[in-house]
Scaffold this active site. Structure first.
Site, PDB file in Angstrom:
ATOM      1  N   SER A  68       0.842  -1.186   0.000  1.00  0.00           N
ATOM      2  CA  SER A  68       0.000   0.000   0.000  1.00  0.00           C
ATOM      3  C   SER A  68       0.879   1.239   0.000  1.00  0.00           C
ATOM      4  O   SER A  68       2.107   1.149   0.004  1.00  0.00           O
ATOM      5  CB  SER A  68      -0.905  -0.003   1.231  1.00  0.00           C
ATOM      6  N   LYS A  69       0.193   2.370   0.017  1.00  0.00           N
ATOM      7  CA  LYS A  69       0.870   3.658  -0.083  1.00  0.00           C
ATOM      8  C   LYS A  69       1.990   3.799   0.946  1.00  0.00           C
ATOM      9  O   LYS A  69       3.042   4.342   0.651  1.00  0.00           O
ATOM     10  CB  LYS A  69      -0.161   4.766   0.162  1.00  0.00           C
ATOM     11  N   ARG A  70       1.727   3.285   2.136  1.00  0.00           N
ATOM     12  CA  ARG A  70       2.730   3.540   3.170  1.00  0.00           C
ATOM     13  C   ARG A  70       4.031   2.765   2.938  1.00  0.00           C
ATOM     14  O   ARG A  70       5.051   3.061   3.548  1.00  0.00           O
ATOM     15  CB  ARG A  70       2.101   3.289   4.545  1.00  0.00           C
ATOM     16  N   HIS A  71       4.017   1.791   2.034  1.00  0.00           N
ATOM     17  CA  HIS A  71       5.258   1.094   1.711  1.00  0.00           C
ATOM     18  C   HIS A  71       6.091   1.851   0.681  1.00  0.00           C
ATOM     19  O   HIS A  71       7.207   1.452   0.370  1.00  0.00           O
ATOM     20  CB  HIS A  71       4.968  -0.309   1.142  1.00  0.00           C
ATOM     21  N   GLY A  72       5.513   2.897   0.118  1.00  0.00           N
ATOM     22  CA  GLY A  72       6.242   3.628  -0.922  1.00  0.00           C
ATOM     23  C   GLY A  72       5.521   3.500  -2.242  1.00  0.00           C
ATOM     24  O   GLY A  72       4.307   3.316  -2.273  1.00  0.00           O
TER      25      GLY A  72
END
Ligand code: GLU
Length: 497
Positions: A265-269
């Site tokens: 997801s977004k928080r992984h980059g």
């Protein structure tokens, strides 16, 4: 859901069987509601490799039936991303929404054959059914109350002005088997799968119907997609069976997770493929990284595209989710860059400039001379860079304008070495011929003569020529910049010190 290892083994023979029957047709069917996700790119790659391996085709279908969320910008981003990755479909893409009348026609046919029926259940009734199921600990399921409605019941509903949906009369006993090339034999008890909606009350076809009709009409023989569609595969099988159509072979591949094991997801980059381009990854390196993500052939890491096509087999796709490892991708990309021919890498960097941070400014400065300098600098530049972004950063000195912007630490080096710079400048200026070798000899001789260490001269020189404390090999920098520009930069530094 039951999964049998025996079926998994037998699934590996599917490609051989297909060769004997129909030509292989795979498809990639993105919904254009956002960018091309890195997971989608891997699905496309697997479909593409499978098709190439078997001398078939990969078709592209844009699933744009969700009119609220589908956008032209997303379609463009998906097509552009696939193109960049070298995974464009064979032939023009098919747009699902444009085929709504064909989807309706198939639903009408099922109605006429008694394999589908009108259902007048109201939203309130459906909610009540769901709640009842929840109370009894069952999966929410439509109870089939309109399956065998009488003429009277239908007339009453019509009289109330109720608009029906069309539902498939799905088998309510026995089981449905999905023989999956990756997941093995997956068994769904039919009592868990209810009569799915084919046409909504406004007559629009549902996604489930559209996918089946399109896959059939496109002649798809092998469906390769994310394993979040596995239950859909069972429901879609009911539609195929009702229509008397062959069910394509299926392969549901596990999703990609982040390094921490949670769904990517977004928080992984970065998630969108275009972000990977902007981060300076080469499409061939990304392809290699993606194919290894969830698929393997022994311990082998590196595959050219031809080797991938040769080696790819659905039987070796792993069943557990793959973890995305950014460091590994970066290393692989560095490897690809170093292995690339210098002319080709220079051209690739130039072609990618519009997408790289700061790349447009560099592009505006490119002329014949700068191109030649970039090419000449490439052997030194590529040793240190893992991405095109890093490559561009180490080529910064070529495009910097005098007087150079100085990093504070570089200015300190110049201040510390200012005693050495004038004599060094004089020796360099006296060189009859200017090359990497002659400039190196001059700097070494000057160091020896003045009783200094090479670094005492090389460091301020590097700072003067690049404005930085780190750079490609300093004699390469002298050679690439040439006499006039090198001496002028040294003069600037002496003047400023
Ligand atoms: N459009 C679906 C998605 O983007 C894929 C459907 C399919 O492959 O059958 O998830």
């Amino acid at each position: 859901m039951l999964q049998g290892p025996a079926a998994r083994r037998s699934a590996q023979f599917i490609p051989e069987m297909q060769k004997m029957t129909a030509p292989v047709v795979t498809r990639f069917a993105p919904s254009p509601t956002g960018f091309l996700h890195i997971g989608g790119a891997r699905t496309a790659l697997f479909s593409w490799l499978y098709a190439r391996r078997h001398g078939g085709k990969m078709l592209l279908r844009i699933e744009d039936t969700d009119r609220e969320r589908s956008t032209q910008a997303a379609i463009d981003a998906i097509l552009d991303g696939l193109d960049w990755l070298g995974l464009s479909g064979d032939g023009a893409p098919l747009y699902q929404f444009a085929r709504a009348s064909r989807h309706r026609e198939v639903a009408e046919q099922l109605l006429a054959q008694g394999k589908a029926y009108h259902c007048y259940a109201t939203p309130e009734e459906l909610t009540a059914m769901r709640e009842q199921a929840r109370k009894e600990g069952r999966p929410p399921r439509y109870d089939g109350r309109w399956r065998n409605a009488t003429v009277d019941e239908i007339a009453q509903a019509r009289a109330k002005g109720l608009k029906p949906v069309v539902r498939l009369k799905a088998p309510d006993e026995g089981e449905t088997v999905v023989d999956d090339a990756v997941q093995g034999r997956v068994v769904f008890p039919n009592k868990d799968l209810d009569d799915l909606v084919l046409l909504r009350s406004d007559g629009t076809p549902t996604y489930m119907l559209a996918v089946v009709v399109d896959d059939h009409d496109m002649g798809v023989t092998q469906i390769i997609r994310g394993d979040d569609h596995l239950t859909n595969a069972a429901r879609q099988t009911h539609i195929y069976q009702a229509l008397g159509w062959d069910v394509p072979h299926m392969a549901h591949i596990p999703l990609i997770h982040g390094p921490d094991g949670a769904k990517l997801s977004k928080r992984h980059g970065a998630q969108g493929v275009e972000e990977y381009r902007a981060m300076g990854y080469l499409p061939e390196a990304l392809r290699n990284y993606l194919v290894r993500l969830g698929w393997s052939q022994g311990d082998r890491e590196f595959f050219t595209t031809e080797e991938m096509i040769e080696a790819f087999d659905l039987g070796q796709v792993h069943r557990s989710p793959a973890r995305f490892d950014f460091a590994k991708l970066e290393n692989m990309n560095g490897h690809y860059m170093r292995a690339m021919d210098d002319d080709a890498l220079t051209e690739r960097l130039i072609a990618t400039l519009p997408y790289l941070p700061g790349g447009k400014a560099v592009q505006a400065q490119l002329n014949e001379e700068k191109r030649a300098q970039l090419r000449a600098a490439m052997p030194g530049l590529k040793q240190r860079a893992k991405t095109l972004v890093e490559l561009l950063a180490s080529a910064d000195y070529l495009f910097a304008q005098r007087p150079l912007p100085m990093e504070p630490k570089a200015a300190e080096l110049i201040a510390r070495g200012k005693a050495h710079l004038p004599a060094l400048r004089a020796r360099l200026a006296a060189l009859a011929d200017w090359s990497v070798t002659s400039t190196e000899a001059a700097v070494r001789a000057q160091a020896e003569e003045s009783g200094a260490k090479l670094g005492d001269l090389a460091q301020p020189l590097r700072a003067a020529l690049t404005g930085k404390t780190t750079s490609p090999p300093i004699f390469d920098v002298l050679g690439v910049l040439g006499r006039t520009e090198s001496l002028a930069r040294i003069d600037d530094a002496i003047g400023a010190a």
